[in-house]
Design a protein around this motif. Structure first.
Motif, mmCIF file in Angstrom:
data_model
loop_
_atom_site.group_PDB
_atom_site.id
_atom_site.type_symbol
_atom_site.label_atom_id
_atom_site.label_comp_id
_atom_site.label_asym_id
_atom_site.label_seq_id
_atom_site.Cartn_x
_atom_site.Cartn_y
_atom_site.Cartn_z
ATOM 1 N N CYS A 578 34.091 78.082 -14.986
ATOM 2 C CA CYS A 578 35.313 77.845 -15.735
ATOM 3 C C CYS A 578 35.457 76.351 -15.925
ATOM 4 C CB CYS A 578 36.515 78.428 -15.017
ATOM 5 S SG CYS A 578 36.817 77.756 -13.354
ATOM 6 N N GLY A 579 36.362 76.044 -16.746
ATOM 7 C CA GLY A 579 36.607 74.643 -17.024
ATOM 8 C C GLY A 579 36.303 74.323 -18.477
ATOM 9 N N PRO A 580 36.313 72.997 -18.810
ATOM 10 C CA PRO A 580 36.062 72.594 -20.221
ATOM 11 C C PRO A 580 34.648 72.974 -20.652
ATOM 12 C CG PRO A 580 37.047 70.817 -18.929
ATOM 13 C CD PRO A 580 36.644 71.856 -17.927
ATOM 14 N N GLY A 581 34.530 73.317 -21.927
ATOM 15 C CA GLY A 581 33.233 73.699 -22.480
ATOM 16 C C GLY A 581 33.239 73.505 -24.016
ATOM 17 N N ALA A 582 32.355 74.179 -24.649
ATOM 18 C CA ALA A 582 32.247 74.030 -26.123
ATOM 19 C C ALA A 582 31.841 75.390 -26.737
ATOM 20 C CB ALA A 582 31.234 72.955 -26.492
ATOM 21 N N ARG A 583 32.214 75.519 -28.055
ATOM 22 C CA ARG A 583 31.818 76.712 -28.848
ATOM 23 C C ARG A 583 30.885 76.246 -29.958
ATOM 24 N NH1 ARG A 583 36.980 80.284 -30.389
ATOM 25 N NH2 ARG A 583 35.292 81.769 -30.853
ATOM 26 N N GLN A 584 29.697 76.758 -29.911
ATOM 27 C CA GLN A 584 28.695 76.344 -30.883
ATOM 28 C C GLN A 584 28.994 76.995 -32.241
ATOM 29 O OE1 GLN A 584 26.367 74.050 -30.391
ATOM 30 N NE2 GLN A 584 27.104 73.781 -28.275
ATOM 31 N N PRO A 585 28.917 76.170 -33.315
ATOM 32 C CA PRO A 585 29.183 76.731 -34.651
ATOM 33 C C PRO A 585 27.973 77.485 -35.204
ATOM 34 C CG PRO A 585 28.761 74.395 -34.829
ATOM 35 C CD PRO A 585 28.726 74.685 -33.364
ATOM 36 N N GLN A 586 28.220 78.468 -36.056
ATOM 37 C CA GLN A 586 27.181 79.172 -36.836
ATOM 38 C C GLN A 586 27.409 78.813 -38.299
ATOM 39 O OE1 GLN A 586 27.586 83.307 -35.953
ATOM 40 N NE2 GLN A 586 26.735 83.131 -33.879
ATOM 41 N N ALA A 587 26.437 78.101 -38.937
ATOM 42 C CA ALA A 587 26.607 77.563 -40.295
ATOM 43 C C ALA A 587 25.415 77.952 -41.161
ATOM 44 C CB ALA A 587 26.805 76.059 -40.262
#
Length: 1646
Positions: A578-587
């Motif tokens: 848990c904690g801060p993270g990121a969401r990878q974009p799909q482009a």
């Protein structure tokens, strides 16, 4: 031994006795049998009987067959016995040869039918027929004929069985009717004439005429004359016994020598005149020549008349009154009649032989056309003179056909038509639509017209209208009457295609900022574009659609870019839980149009960066994901307005008190950003309309195509069209073109097809119409005009040659110098010629130079202008030839000579004054006293002035209301337009005026200063069409999702009247509906739910801030657009089943609990929907639980159930709509539509995507063309010209005109008017006719009797033409224009010879008038034997002693038509008395003959011996008969012995009220019906006596029965009344208290 012999002898004797008995018995039996088998006359009682012959059998066809029949022995009483009882020698054969018939014999044999024989009365064939009854209508008869089977080839007779095999034998007899004898019927006697003598014994008579001649063997006519002697008184002196009798004139004789001497004398005078020295002066010579010509014409030197004057004589004798001729001196010195006179020698007409036949008037070959005629003529050589018959016809004609091989074919005529005019819709509009509509943009069904004309069909085949490029090829029109066959249609329905408006889709979203041209990206400005598509292709192509692209300038344009497809799951950094993270974009890399391209093209642009996110730990606050960005609030941005869009999120779980990440405040749960930041400067290209198609000079085919068009109408070339294209800024106007992107710029030029030029084509002029030859009263020709016309076949278009202005020409006719006509020219009467003195000198009282003579004159033929004409023309065209001879009188010295009458003096005043005329004595007559007797020789005559007073009065009925002529309107192009005919408004009706003079005689209407009519204004009401309201607005579609219906309506405002257009079919509230299907987008309205509210925890754990709670949110129904939901609408527009929940109960996770996001959508159940299948929904973990705690299932599953969570889908097709037309169309071709729905298995309509995802088959046609019937008004032809008057004169003449239906009404068009014919009265004209007066009495000069002449006049009469109108005598001048004929007979006879009987002669009267036409008929039987009329001549006598010298009376009959069927009936006293009884015809005329012979009774004196028995009378057959109700009882000699009454037995029926039996007398035993008038029931007539006068057997039977019945009744009375025997004492004592009363009950065994 002795006893033994005795015994033996006894036995023998006994045996002998038995044998004897047996022999006697046999003899008796044989005698009895012989007596039994024979009748009284010695014939046998047994006979042979045979059955019918059987079928002919055999193996071969023809006479080789055989047939058999049954034969048996029978007794006379009818029973069958043994064959031995019949005589074997007489036994018939039971077998014979026969002709075996086969089917092919049918063609060889047939029945031969003979003629019907004469009709024979049935009574004549009936044995012992009763006495014939009176004939009624006709006697029934039978006629027979011979019928036999014959061989067809030679007619030889054959057996009937052969023909009967194929056809039954025709009947040999038939009933017929023999007419009853029709006795002669005569009229009543005229009154008695006066006595034939004034003194002595004379005769008076009365006569009658024959009305019906005797027919069919009826009684002959009785005497028509009845004489009665009379004695006016004794004669004072001797009776006149002698009288002069004048004989007939002898044939005209000629004195030949005198005529020859006169001719020689004239010839000598002529020669001497010519031998004299001629006159030198030319003027004098001319005058002499004219006088010679006039004298020659006055002499009878004309070759056509050879008039020779001769003489004729007659004989005068003296007649005794008994008819014998005596000496002339016994007749005394009376004034002697003329016995010699001049006469014209009769000569028969002489004509030449017939000339050759003229050529046939038909000069061509065509068997179907009417034939021609040819004529031949002959000339008159010599006219008939005297009493000879007139000349025979000088011309005769006969039908003919042209002969020979070189005869050309006949000219044929055919119909031609002009080009159809342009299609017009306005002529189909109703009155209401014409007043309120703009007729410029109409389309759909229309009407076009053309003219039809007749032309001569040429031999070469014309390609009509397709190859017509030169005027010379068209045929000139001729008169329409020459064309036969059906007339081509002059109007037809047509179609103007309705323009299809361009329909476009809504605007799409703004695209990215991109270069105009990605291939050239240097220094170019960028644009954002949005587009829309054409959803309905317009009629003229996409050029008429609005702009489809709009552009907005933008900065930093690119041609490629990255499109974010989505974000992956949030992953904490450094592998933490848990904690801060990121969401990878799909482009994905896309180009400016949105299409995916290779990623390398986007390499110059940085790809989307990862988005920072947080994975909450077990004690952290948990937030939901962000909702999607809302729709941008503005489409563009400006200084004052910016576009914004928003997204939200909510708290799913709160953090633990300490150590966990805190939940943000409420403002952090919402984000807002700018959108559509580009300026509100939108540009687009705007196009103008395409210009006309013009020739393209740059085209290489320009010159060639121009040359081709100039030489012929070949294929048309291509041209160019241009249009204007400008750049427009929205809400501003035109801007420079650089403001708009070049890419979507529309073209300004396009190729086009040049329209072909069409020149005007007209027919050549028709031939000039014939010049009518009209002459005025003076005989001068009246100038008239003649015309010719041509028709426009093809109207010009596209710059073609215009039509000529002159389509009809007119010119004056060349009038002849004089009207054609001929008249007889009479010349001066020649000198009166007397009978030569040598013949007259023996005549007492004759003088040499005076007396009665004959004069002649010349006759010639003249034209109306006075020039010489051929004599045959006058015979053909002139009036009746005037007489060429007349009687004349040369006055003697003792005769009084007077001048001719002068003209009447002028009148001073009409109806008041008088006018006179005078004459004077001449020469010596002035001194003679007898000439001064003004009674004998009046010198003046006075008469009242003619009274010229006239009065006019109306006659007859008013005519139809007639519109004035010229009420038809013409359209600008000259074509007849439907509906332009004026058929209503103010007209006039007419009533004829008759003009009468003071004597109530009909005269010409001009005498009353009238044009012949009274005019009165009238109104023909105009038709008014049905009037409806405008269409209401369309209702909302009945369904918000899928296919529904929408409705609009009209209501009745005014009903039609006077033949206006009918209304369409209305409902019960007078409305008409239009229902069409409609489609509603299921996503048109959507539910929009706001984010869930903050949890409201009901079980509050303040420390943990978790537990059971409730969340709410607001749900609204919103209108969905391309840019997303836009505005809120009423909730009922959205599907209630799809409405999201507005509140939910759940448990708010506590800290360290597992937190899941909201459930995702359910997966779709796989088909078919069964319980074994299931659907699922999933969720994922947002916050992991602490140790020891677990997360709930992230998958939810439920079974699939049909129509609960699992559905089948299928297409549903609606019904066809009504035929939908363009808004500007009245009728014609339209479209019927239907809708396709996607329907769920529970019946709910859903979005089409559900059916499309299943790839269901769509096999239906959604649109189909249809036709709405056009409301074509009835088209009528023009009124025909007025017909000739139905009567040439009189009061009742009518002129009529008709019109025809050219085009019947169609659809809701105006119906045809009922009036197809109009009439108006003719001007009243008097009816003049020539009519004879009655014949004068026979005139025999001054002699008492002999051959004379009777005369009659021919006068002019006038009447009003009505059947009962009387004729009045008028001046002969009024009949001068009529043909000289009486009742069609041109042979005018004004005098005829007659015979005046001498005193004492018995002679025949003149013929009576023809009787009225009488029909020989029987009304009751409906039998008609024809009609007849008759006339008769009765006998007249003057001396009683000469009656035996009278000739027989005569009558003659002739058939006629339309006779009246009369009935004859006796009238008079009852019972009939011959003295007081008469016969009357059904028209009330008393006649003799015709009535039935049975009544009245005739005189008994005609029967021998006379009928002296009571109730008897003498019948017409001279036989004594009995009256009604009695029957004849005859003696042995056949004479009447007595008249016995006939008993009548009435048998009551159900209709009788009385049931008793009565006896009455018979009323009339000869009535055929047994029911008497006024009496119900059946009546039986029981006649006790037979025809031989003896009592019939039934009378004895009835008498015996009555005697037995009488004995029976007497016995019963005796038994009932006799005293009973006394009983015993004891029984009497026992019965004292019970007395017994006996009553007879009809039983004799009491």
């Amino acid at each position: 031994m002795g006893p033994g012999r005795r015994g033996a002898g006894g036995t023998l004797w006994r045996r002998t006795e038995e044998s004897w008995y047996l022999l006697v018995t046999l003899l008796l039996w044989s005698g009895f049998w012989r007596a039994h088998t024979q009748t009284d006359d010695g014939k046998s009682v047994y006979f042979w009987e045979t059955g019918p012959w059987g079928r002919c059998m055999g193996s071969d066809c023809g006479p080789g067959g055989s047939q058999s029949r049954a034969v048996w022995c029978a007794h006379v009483d009818g029973w069958t016995t043994l064959h031995t009882n019949c005589d074997q020698d007489l036994r018939p054969s039971n077998q014979r040869n026969c002709f075996r018939v086969c089917d092919w014999h049918k063609d060889l044999y047939d029945w031969r039918l003979g003629a019907w024989n004469a009709c024979v009365p049935v009574s004549a064939r009936t044995f012992g027929a009763a006495r014939p009854l009176p004939c009624s209508g006709g006697e029934e008869g039978i006629q027979t004929r011979e019928v036999g089977c014959v061989l067809k080839a030679d007619g030889l007779p054959a057996e009937d069985a052969i023909c009967e095999y194929f056809e039954p034998k025709p009947r040999l007899e038939q009933a017929c009717l023999i007419p009853c004898p029709q006795d002669c019927v005569v009229s009543q006697y005229s009154p008695w004439t006066s006595c034939s003598k004034t003194c002595g014994t004379g005769l008076r008579n009365r006569v009658r005429s024959v009305l019906v001649p005797p027919l069919f063997g009826g009684a002959m006519c009785p005497n028509l004359t009845e004489f009665q002697s009379c004695k006016p008184g004794p004669c004072k002196g001797p009776e006149g016994l002698y009288s002069h009798r004048l004989g007939p004139w002898s044939p005209c004789a000629l004195l030949g020598s005198r005529t020859a001497r006169q001719a020689k004398r004239r010839k000598g005078k002529g020669q001497g005149l010519r031998e004299r020295g001629g006159v030198k002066d030319p003027e004098t010579r001319e005058l002499i020549q004219k006088k010679r010509t006039r004298n020659r014409l006055n002499r009878q030197d004309s070759p056509f008349w050879d008039i020779q004057v001769g003489y004729q004589t007659r004989e005068v004798t003296c007649i005794h009154r008994n008819g014998s001729t005596v000496e002339r001196n016994l007749c005394g010195p009376r004034e002697q009649p003329l016995i010699i006179q001049s006469c014209v020698l009769p000569k028969a007409c002489q004509v030449t032989e017939w000339a050759e036949w003229s050529s046939c008037s038909k000069t061509c070959a065509d068997p179907e056309s009417p034939g021609g005629n040819r004529a031949r003529r002959r000339q008159v050589l010599q006219f008939s003179v005297g009493e000879e018959a007139p000349c025979p016809p000088l011309e005769e004609t006969e039908p003919c056909e042209p002969q020979g091989g070189g005869v050309p074919p006949c000219t044929t005529y055919t119909w031609r038509t002009t080009e159809w005019t342009d299609c017009r819709v306005d002529v189909l509009l109703s009155q209401q639509d014409r007043r309120r509509s703009n007729v410029t943009g109409l389309c759909g069904g229309g009407l076009q017209t053309r003219e039809v004309y007749c032309v001569q069909a040429n031999a070469e085949v014309l390609k009509y209208l397709t190859d017509l490029r030169e005027k010379e090829k068209a045929s000139p029109p001729v008169e329409n009457r020459l064309c036969q066959g059906p007339v081509p249609d002059t109007s037809q329905l047509c179609q103007i295609p309705c323009p299809i408006d361009c329909e476009v889709s809504p605007w799409g979203a703004w695209g990215p900022c991109t270069f105009e041209n990605c291939d050239d990206q240097t220094g170019k400005k960028g644009f954002k574009l949005r587009r829309r598509q054409i959803s309905n292709e317009p009629t003229g192509g996409p050029g008429s659609c609005p702009h489809l692209v709009e552009a907005v300038p933008c900065d930093e344009p690119t041609c490629h870019g990255w499109r974010l497809l989505g974000l992956e799951k949030c992953l904490p950094a450094d592998g933490q839980q848990c904690g801060p993270g990121a969401r990878q974009p799909q482009a994905r890399c896309i180009d400016s149009s949105g299409e995916s391209v290779d990623s390398s093209l986007c390499s110059s642009f940085p790809p989307p960066e990862p988005v920072a996110c947080d994975v909450p730990c077990s004690r952290d606050c948990v937030l939901s994901d962000w909702t999607p960005w809302s729709t941008c609030s503005q489409t563009c941005s400006s200084k004052t307005v910016e576009g914004k869009q928003m997204r939200t999120r909510s708290i799913l779980a709160y953090n633990a008190g300490e150590g966990g990440a805190l939940c943000p405040n409420s403002s952090a749960l919402q984000e807002v950003r700018n959108c559509n930041e580009h300026a509100c400067t939108v540009y687009h290209w705007q196009t103008g309309p395409w210009g006309p198609c013009t020739e393209d000079p740059s085209s290489p085919s320009f010159n060639a195509s121009a040359a081709a068009r100039s030489s012929s109408q070949g294929p048309c070339s291509l041209g160019m069209q241009t249009r204007k294209v400008i750049c427009v800024r929205v809400n501003v106007g035109q801007v420079p073109p650089k403001k708009c992107p070049d890419g979507p710029r529309p073209t300004t030029m396009r190729p086009c097809q040049l329209p072909c030029k069409k020149d005007c084509i007209v027919t050549p002029f028709s031939d000039w119409t014939e010049c009518p030859l009209i002459c005025d009263a003076a005989g001068n020709a009246v100038k008239k005009k003649q015309s010719r016309k041509r028709l426009i076949i093809q109207m010009p278009s596209n710059g073609g040659q215009e039509c000529p202005e002159v389509l009809e020409e007119e010119r004056d006719c060349e009038a002849p110098r004089s009207c054609p006509g001929f008249r007889w020219k009479t010349h001066k009467w020649r000198k009166c010629q007397l009978v030569p003195w040598t013949l007259r000198k023996d005549d007492p009282g004759a003088q040499e130079n005076c007396g009665s003579g004959l004069q002649t004159r010349a006759m010639s033929c003249r034209q109306l202008d006075g020039t010489q004409g051929d004599i045959s023309e006058c015979l053909k065209f002139a009036k009746v030839m005037p007489p060429v001879t007349q009687r004349c009188q040369l006055p003697c010295q003792d005769d009084c000579q007077l001048t001719s009458w002068s003209k009447f003096s002028s009148c001073t005043a009409d109806c008041v004054g008088v006018r006179t005329r005078k004459r004077a004595l001449i020469g010596r007559s002035k001194k003679k006293d007898k000439c001064k007797n003004t009674q004998m020789y009046p010198l003046s005559e006075t008469q009242y002035c003619p009274c010229d007073k006239y009065n006019a009065q109306p006659v007859g009925r008013w005519s139809d209301c007639i519109l004035p002529e010229g009420a038809r309107a013409e359209s600008p192009l000259g074509m007849k337009v439907q509906g332009d005919i004026k058929e209503c408004g103010q007209g006039y009706r007419y009533q004829a005026m008759a003009c009468y003079d003071q004597d109530s005689r009909l005269v010409e209407t001009a005498r009353c200063n009238s044009h012949g009519y009274i005019e009165e204004a009238c109104i023909i009401p105009c038709p008014s069409d049905c009037k409806l309201s405008e269409w209401s607005n369309w209702s909302r579609c009945s369904k918000s999702c899928g296919s529904g219906v929408k409705v609009r309506s009209k209501w009745l405002r005014e009903k039609p009247y006077n033949g206006g257009r009918p209304c369409p079919k209305l409902d019960h509230i007078n409305q008409v509906y239009e229902v069409v299907p409609c489609q509603s987008d299921c996503n048109q309205y959507v539910w929009v739910a706001e984010p869930w509210s903050v949890w409201k925890v009901s079980n509050v754990d303040l420390k943990e801030n978790c537990g059971e709670g409730v969340q709410t949110r607001k749900v609204r129904c919103m209108l969905n657009t391309v840019d997303g939901p836009s505005e809120a609408v009423e909730d009922y527009l959205c599907d209630p089943e799809e409405m999201p929940l507005g509140a939910r109960e759940s448990r708010l996770p506590c800290p360290e609990d597992c937190v899941l996001n909201d459930w995702g959508p359910w997966s779709r159940c796989s088909l078919a929907c069964t319980r074994t299948n299931s659907r699922v929904r999933t969720a994922y973990t947002i916050r992991s639980p602490s140790v020891g705690r677990e997360c709930p299932d992230t998958t939810d599953k439920e079974a699939c159930s049909l129509n609960l969570n699992c559905f089948n889908y299928f297409y549903n097709i609606t019904d066809w709509s009504t035929c939908q037309l363009s808004p500007n169309a009245v009728c014609g071709r339209g479209i019927k539509t239907r809708m396709l729905d996607c329907v769920r298995s529970d019946g709910k309509s859903v979005d089409m995507k559900f059916c499309e995802e299943l790839s269901l088959e769509r096999k239906w046609q959604m649109n189909v063309s249809c036709v709405v019937e056009c409301p074509v008004n009835c088209q009528m032809s023009d009124w025909s010209p007025w017909s000739d008057c139905s009567q040439t004169c009189g009061l009742e003449g009518k002129m009529r005109r008709q019109r025809l239906v050219v085009q019947a009404s169609q659809g809701d068009g105006r119906p045809c008017p009922a009036q197809m014919e109009q009439w108006k009265p003719c001007p009243v004209r008097p009816c003049f006719r020539w009519q004879y007066s009655v014949w004068s009495e026979c005139r025999v000069e001054s002699v008492v009797c002999g051959e004379g002449v009777r005369y009659r006049n021919l006068s002019c009469f006038v009447s009003d033409g009505s059947g009962d109108g009387e004729f009045s005598l008028v001046d002969e001048e009024l009949c001068s224009n009529l043909e000289l004929a009486v009742n069609g007979d041109k042979q005018i006879l004004l005098k005829e010879p007659c015979t005046l009987p001498c005193p004492g002669e018995c002679y025949l009267m003149e013929w009576s008038d023809w009787s009225s036409c009488v029909n020989i008929c029987v009304k009751e039987a409906g039998v008609d034997f024809g009609s007849v009329q008759v006339r008769s001549r009765a006998v007249l006598a003057q001396e009683p002693e000469n009656l035996q010298l009278c000739p027989d009376q005569v009558w003659e009959s002739k058939p006629c038509t339309g006779g009246e069927c009369y009935q004859y009936k006796w009238f008079g006293s009852s019972p009939p008395n011959p003295a007081d009884t008469w016969c009357q015809r059904s028209d009330g005329l008393n006649v003799t003959g015709g009535c039935p012979a049975i009544s009245p009774p005739v005189d008994n004196s005609s029967c021998d011996p006379p009928c002296l028995m009571p109730k008897s009378f003498c019948s017409e057959a001279a036989v004594c008969a009995c009256e009604d109700g009695f029957t004849e009882v005859l003696s042995l000699t056949g004479r009447l012995r007595e008249c016995a009454p006939i008993p009548v037995l009435e048998i009551p029926t159900a209709g009788d009220k009385k049931g008793d039996v009565k006896t009455s007398r018979a009323v009339n035993p000869t009535l055929p019906s047994t029911v008497q008038p006024g009496r119900s029931g059946r009546t039986w007539y029981l006649q006790p006596y037979g025809p031989d006068g003896k009592l019939k057997m039934w009378v004895y039977g009835v008498a015996a029965g009555a005697f037995v019945l009488l004995i029976f009744i007497v016995s019963m009375i005796y038994l009932a009344c006799k005293k009973p025997k006394r009983p015993q004492r004891q029984r009497q004592q026992n019965n004292r208290l019970k007395p017994l009363t006996l009553a007879y009950d009809g039983d004799t065994d009491m």
